[in-house]
Design a protein around this motif. Structure first.
Motif, short mmCIF file in Angstrom:
data_model
loop_
_atom_site.label_atom_id
_atom_site.label_comp_id
_atom_site.label_asym_id
_atom_site.label_seq_id
_atom_site.Cartn_x
_atom_site.Cartn_y
_atom_site.Cartn_z
N HIS A 1 0.83 -1.21 0.00
CA HIS A 1 0.00 0.00 0.00
C HIS A 1 0.86 1.26 0.00
O HIS A 1 0.52 2.25 -0.66
CB HIS A 1 -0.93 0.00 1.21
CG HIS A 1 -2.10 -0.94 1.07
ND1 HIS A 1 -2.96 -1.22 2.12
CD2 HIS A 1 -2.55 -1.66 0.02
CE1 HIS A 1 -3.89 -2.06 1.71
NE2 HIS A 1 -3.67 -2.34 0.44
N ALA A 2 1.97 1.23 0.73
CA ALA A 2 2.85 2.41 0.78
C ALA A 2 3.46 2.69 -0.58
O ALA A 2 3.83 3.84 -0.87
CB ALA A 2 3.95 2.20 1.83
N ASN A 3 3.57 1.68 -1.43
CA ASN A 3 4.04 1.87 -2.80
C ASN A 3 2.94 2.37 -3.73
O ASN A 3 3.14 2.48 -4.93
CB ASN A 3 4.62 0.56 -3.35
CG ASN A 3 6.13 0.47 -3.16
OD1 ASN A 3 6.80 1.48 -2.94
ND2 ASN A 3 6.66 -0.74 -3.25
N GLY A 4 1.77 2.66 -3.15
CA GLY A 4 0.65 3.15 -3.95
C GLY A 4 -0.06 2.06 -4.72
O GLY A 4 -0.71 2.34 -5.74
N GLN A 5 0.01 0.82 -4.22
CA GLN A 5 -0.56 -0.32 -4.92
C GLN A 5 -1.62 -1.02 -4.07
O GLN A 5 -1.78 -0.72 -2.88
CB GLN A 5 0.56 -1.31 -5.27
CG GLN A 5 1.64 -0.73 -6.15
CD GLN A 5 2.97 -1.43 -6.00
OE1 GLN A 5 3.13 -2.35 -5.19
NE2 GLN A 5 3.96 -0.99 -6.77
N LYS A 6 -2.30 -1.96 -4.69
CA LYS A 6 -3.29 -2.78 -4.01
C LYS A 6 -2.80 -4.22 -3.99
O LYS A 6 -1.96 -4.61 -4.80
CB LYS A 6 -4.64 -2.66 -4.70
CG LYS A 6 -5.17 -1.22 -4.73
CD LYS A 6 -6.53 -1.14 -5.37
CE LYS A 6 -6.97 0.32 -5.46
NZ LYS A 6 -7.09 0.94 -4.13
N ILE A 7 -3.33 -5.00 -3.07
CA ILE A 7 -2.84 -6.36 -2.90
C ILE A 7 -4.00 -7.35 -2.91
O ILE A 7 -5.10 -7.06 -2.42
CB ILE A 7 -2.02 -6.50 -1.59
CG1 ILE A 7 -1.25 -7.82 -1.56
CG2 ILE A 7 -2.91 -6.31 -0.36
CD1 ILE A 7 -0.16 -7.86 -0.50
N GLY A 8 -3.74 -8.52 -3.51
CA GLY A 8 -4.77 -9.54 -3.60
C GLY A 8 -4.31 -10.89 -3.11
O GLY A 8 -3.11 -11.18 -3.08
N ILE A 9 -5.26 -11.72 -2.72
CA ILE A 9 -4.97 -13.10 -2.30
C ILE A 9 -5.93 -14.05 -2.99
O ILE A 9 -6.85 -13.63 -3.70
CB ILE A 9 -5.04 -13.28 -0.77
CG1 ILE A 9 -6.44 -12.91 -0.24
CG2 ILE A 9 -3.96 -12.48 -0.08
CD1 ILE A 9 -6.62 -13.22 1.23
N TYR A 10 -5.74 -15.33 -2.73
CA TYR A 10 -6.37 -16.42 -3.47
C TYR A 10 -7.22 -17.26 -2.52
O TYR A 10 -6.78 -17.60 -1.42
CB TYR A 10 -5.25 -17.25 -4.09
CG TYR A 10 -5.64 -18.52 -4.79
CD1 TYR A 10 -5.70 -18.56 -6.18
CD2 TYR A 10 -5.88 -19.70 -4.09
CE1 TYR A 10 -6.00 -19.74 -6.85
CE2 TYR A 10 -6.20 -20.87 -4.74
CZ TYR A 10 -6.26 -20.89 -6.13
OH TYR A 10 -6.55 -22.05 -6.79
N MET A 11 -8.42 -17.63 -2.97
CA MET A 11 -9.31 -18.50 -2.20
C MET A 11 -9.97 -19.50 -3.14
O MET A 11 -9.98 -19.30 -4.36
CB MET A 11 -10.39 -17.68 -1.48
CG MET A 11 -9.88 -16.57 -0.58
SD MET A 11 -9.00 -17.13 0.89
CE MET A 11 -10.34 -17.87 1.82
N ILE A 12 -10.56 -20.57 -2.57
CA ILE A 12 -11.36 -21.51 -3.34
C ILE A 12 -12.63 -21.82 -2.57
O ILE A 12 -12.74 -21.54 -1.38
CB ILE A 12 -10.59 -22.81 -3.67
CG1 ILE A 12 -10.29 -23.60 -2.39
CG2 ILE A 12 -9.32 -22.53 -4.45
CD1 ILE A 12 -9.74 -25.01 -2.69
N PRO A 13 -13.63 -22.41 -3.24
CA PRO A 13 -14.89 -22.73 -2.55
C PRO A 13 -14.68 -23.82 -1.49
O PRO A 13 -13.71 -24.58 -1.52
CB PRO A 13 -15.80 -23.24 -3.68
CG PRO A 13 -15.17 -22.75 -4.94
CD PRO A 13 -13.71 -22.69 -4.68
N GLY A 14 -15.65 -23.89 -0.59
CA GLY A 14 -15.71 -25.01 0.34
C GLY A 14 -15.12 -24.73 1.70
O GLY A 14 -14.61 -23.66 1.99
N MET A 15 -15.21 -25.75 2.56
CA MET A 15 -14.73 -25.69 3.94
C MET A 15 -13.56 -26.66 4.11
O MET A 15 -13.57 -27.78 3.60
CB MET A 15 -15.86 -26.11 4.90
CG MET A 15 -15.46 -26.16 6.38
SD MET A 15 -16.70 -27.01 7.38
CE MET A 15 -18.12 -25.97 7.12
N SER A 16 -12.57 -26.22 4.87
CA SER A 16 -11.43 -27.06 5.16
C SER A 16 -11.86 -28.32 5.92
O SER A 16 -12.60 -28.23 6.91
CB SER A 16 -10.43 -26.28 6.01
OG SER A 16 -9.55 -27.14 6.69
#
Length: 820
Positions: free
Chosen positions: A122-137
């Motif tokens: 964020h300090a670099n002026g950017q946005k960040i994303g992560i990864y998910m999948i359906p369902g329950m562990s």
């Protein structure tokens, strides 16, 4: 499906659900809203980790905090000024689950803490994303963990029984969303990742899709739940992968983007990131999905791996073709290359601002004809202002010629062509443009701009907005334009189309099942038109308006009666940029300028003004909303500082190793309607040249001799492709005395423009049937685009201009300029 894909992705995913350790997370952490409001108004631009995770065969080395910070820094230095601002982390970022079954980041990958990494990005002026999948562990299910913030809910309460998979890889268990506890659980996960500052979620293994284009594995409820949970946090929601197009309405209603095919990666670790086959297969997908993209949600073609030729697995032509396809399709523009190791050619591709502008304009292109019929393909997008983006592609194995015909893309009249990759104006072309001997897998990306006339937008043009229960009917066989229409059966449903021009026609069928339509222009009711006829009539003009100011306008049609309302196409008139030659008396030259004529280099009217003294300048005042400076580029030329209304705009470079004539070196649009001044000052180089200035949106609208409102009485003939410099390269002529041309217009003035020549004579001019004067069109040598008659100060109403041949062998007419 390649078994390597299964194995590799499974390895990357396994850690998501099967880590044994529980990691405590403060259940009272504040929810942090991401700063991205107005999500997906334009396609996303950024970087994704997955290609390098596969290429390295060691995914964790590409998703740890050191590597992510390095990619963020490289983006900040190289790409960010061009619009790239997302850093997206793919599978295997997490280290287990907390006591509420929520995934938490790996402390091994992020020893300084995941929020530290988020703050860094964020300090670099950017946005960040992560990864998910359906369902329950399964771990959360086996422990029957409670749901945070939902007393009485535990994991085993809302799992579908008997247990079945929720994803392609058979990792998680399917949840029963008829139980409110399931939504509460998804909400708790969304709240947690939002509290870290996450801006983007890639949701993988979405079905129908992901190899299951049926409902045997169905994650539509997961998608709906996640969309609702992420909405309060303004987190971009991206669906993946190879989604089933039959469910596009759901994907569009829930997500900001959706993958249209399998992974672009070649799954050849250490050899290549991708390959030609994985890229070229996207052409049919682009054809299928283009109508579905627009502000709020975009077609995702996966990573654009073109940044390093030694790693990409593509030739330079193939890399450029991929960037062209992604850009024309308004696909998410994110690369999978190592941003710390881009080569010069890759940087030039990823940072070409004219090509990026095509992507960010959000007008997905579509092909002329079906893409399955030929390897030589033409793709285009109508930009609604008289310009088109055109892509010429040779997907075959040998060099070939690829041609775009103006009529095929809805452009009527001549047009100028610019190559967006080389930033070169290629000239004016009357009816088509060809790229000869285009190499195998190569492409051209062009901006095509009409020189005035009419532009056709089909009913499925992405700029036509439909409100209500509209449907598209195609392959009709009734003679509709492009063999399709849009239709609705619901009263008060409507279409809207915003265009830049001076008039518009609404064209549709008439039929016994159709009724009345209310027409609005710029929000003002104009009239109710009837689309009823006892028998079917196709391509009928049911409403037409002319004489609009040369600006942006919106036409709206509202269904009022009848069983159906149809829309076939819209045709709008585009005012021509008014060319001002360098010899125009209105241009002021300060310093030691010289006129150089009869040059033979292809300049406008074959002349330029030039100076060799730094700080000499030209200046021109005009009334309009846009202006461009056109001149030569040459090895003896350098930089020019451009000012508009006394404000410095930019320094433009007019250097080129070889001479290029009629190059647009500066252009600006969107000025307020009124008087403006443009100024160009010589800064460097041996010479500074001025060829012409063109302005738009001004007080004059130019009509070619072929305009629909021109009435010719007598034995007139159209002569085109003349090569003499006439407006639109054509004229009408007659050799019979008392033949005449007549034009009715709304405005306060009119100017008649034509040639002078030794074979021509006198013409009588009438305004509103009142004789005004006899003008001579004789000259010993040919002079084109001459102002032969003009009048101003008329009442702002309807008037008729008439020109009658009296003497000479010929009378010619080229164009008329009307002052509104």
């Amino acid at each position: 499906m390649n078994s390597l894909i299964n194995k590799t992705r499974f390895w990357l995913l396994a850690i998501i659900f099967f880590a044994a350790a529980f990691l405590a997370v403060n259940p009272n952490s504040n929810v942090v809203k991401a700063s991205n409001n107005g999500l997906a108004q334009k396609p996303l631009m950024g970087w994704s980790s997955y290609s390098m995770q596969v290429y390295s065969n060691a995914g964790s080395t590409w998703i740890n905090e050191t590597q992510i910070k390095a990619q963020s820094d490289a983006m900040h230095t190289i790409l960010q000024s061009h619009g790239y601002n997302y850093i997206n982390i793919d599978a295997a970022w997490n280290g287990g689950i907390d006591g509420y079954g929520r995934p938490v980041p790996s402390t091994a990958l992020y020893p300084s803490g995941f929020t530290n990494l988020v703050n860094y990005v964020h300090a670099n002026g950017q946005k960040i994303g992560i990864y998910m999948i359906p369902g329950m562990s399964p771990a959360a299910y086996n422990a029957d963990l409670p749901v945070f913030g939902a007393p009485g809910c535990t994991m085993q309460d809302f799992v579908v029984t008997p247990l079945r998979t929720a994803d392609y890889w058979n990792i998680g268990y399917k949840m029963d969303f008829s139980n409110p506890c399931a939504q509460s659980y998804i909400n708790s996960v969304a709240n947690l990742i939002a509290s870290w500052g996450v801006d983007f979620v890639k949701f993988d293994s979405v079905t129908p899709g992901s190899g299951h284009n049926d409902t045997s594995i169905d994650s539509r409820d997961d998608v709906t739940a996640w969309a609702a949970a992420l909405l309060p946090h303004n987190i971009w929601f991206e669906l993946s992968w190879a989604l089933d197009h039959n469910y596009i309405d759901l994907w569009k209603s829930k997500a900001n983007g959706w993958r249209v095919n399998w992974d672009v990666e070649s799954y050849d670790p250490g050899v290549s990131l991708t390959n030609w086959a994985s890229n070229v297969r996207l052409f049919p997908d682009a054809e299928l999905w283009w109508r579905d993209a627009g502000p709020g949600g975009w077609n995702d073609f996966d990573s654009l791996d073109i940044g390093n030729g030694a790693m990409d697995g593509l030739t330079q032509d193939e890399r450029r073709t991929a960037m062209s396809l992604w850009s024309m399709s308004s696909a998410q523009l994110y690369t999978g290359n190592d941003l710390t190791n881009l080569d010069a050619f890759g940087i030039s591709l990823l940072t070409n601002d004219e090509v990026i502008a095509v992507n960010q304009a959000g007008h997905p292109a579509h092909p002329v004809g079906a893409v399955t019929t030929t390897n030589q393909q033409v793709w285009y997008a109508n930009n609604g202002d008289g310009s088109y983006t055109v892509g010429l592609y040779n997907l075959g194995s040998a060099a070939a010629t690829v041609t775009v015909n103006w009529n095929d893309i809805g452009l009527n009249g001549s047009a100028t062509v610019r190559d967006l990759w080389t930033h070169t104006d290629l000239g004016t072309f009357n009816s088509s443009f060809s790229s000869t001997s285009l190499p195998s897998h190569a492409s051209r990306l062009l901006r095509v701009v009409t020189n005035g006339g009419t532009v056709t937008a089909n009913n499925d043009d992405t700029l036509v907005k439909y409100t209500g229960a509209w449907q598209r009917s195609y392959n009709r066989g009734f003679g509709d334009y492009q063999n399709d229409v849009q239709f609705t059966q619901t009263n008060n449903d409507y279409f809207e189309y915003t265009f830049k021009g001076t008039g518009v026609d609404v064209i549709t069928e008439k039929d016994s099942s159709q009724g009345n339509v209310d027409i609005y222009v710029d929000g003002v009711f104009k009239q109710t038109v009837s689309t009823y006829n006892a028998t079917r009539l196709v391509q009928q003009t049911v409403y037409s308006i002319t004489g609009l100011s040369n600006a942006s306008h919106t036409i709206k049609g509202v269904k009022k009666t009848g069983t159906y309302m149809l829309l076939d196409k819209l045709v709008f008139s585009v005012a021509t940029p008014i060319p001002i030659n360098d010899t125009d008396a209105g241009i002021t030259y300060s310093g030691s300028w010289t006129l150089n004529g009869s040059r033979g280099f292809g300049d406008y009217k074959d002349d330029v003004h030039y100076t060799s003294t730094n700080n000499d300048y030209f200046q021109y005042s005009f009334t309009g909303t846009g202006v461009e400076v056109v001149t030569e580029k040459d090895s003896a030329q350098g930089n020019i500082d451009i000012y508009v209304d006394g404000v410095f705009k930019q320094t433009v470079n007019t250097y080129n190793a070889t001479r290029l004539a009629q190059q647009t070196v500066y252009s600006i649009t969107g000025l307020s309607s009124g008087s403006h001044t443009i100024k160009g000052i010589k800064k460097t180089g041996t010479y500074m040249l001025l060829d012409r200035i063109s302005f738009t949106g001004g007080s004059k609208i130019q009509y070619n001799n072929t305009a629909a409102g021109m009435t010719y009485s007598g034995t007139w003939t159209l002569n085109g492709n003349r090569g003499f410099g006439d407006y639109n390269n054509d004229i009408h002529y007659t050799s019979t005395n008392n033949d005449y041309v007549q034009f009715t217009f709304i405005g306060t003035g009119i100017e008649w423009i034509s040639e002078k020549e030794a074979g021509q004579g006198d013409v009588d001019i009438y305004i509103d049937n009142v004789f005004k004067q006899t003008v001579s069109t004789y000259n010993a040598t040919r002079l084109t685009q001459q102002s032969l008659y003009s009048i101003t100060g008329l009442t702002n109403a309807s008037h008729t201009f008439k020109a009658v041949k009296k003497t000479g062998t010929f009378m010619l007419t080229d164009s008329l300029r009307v002052t509104p």
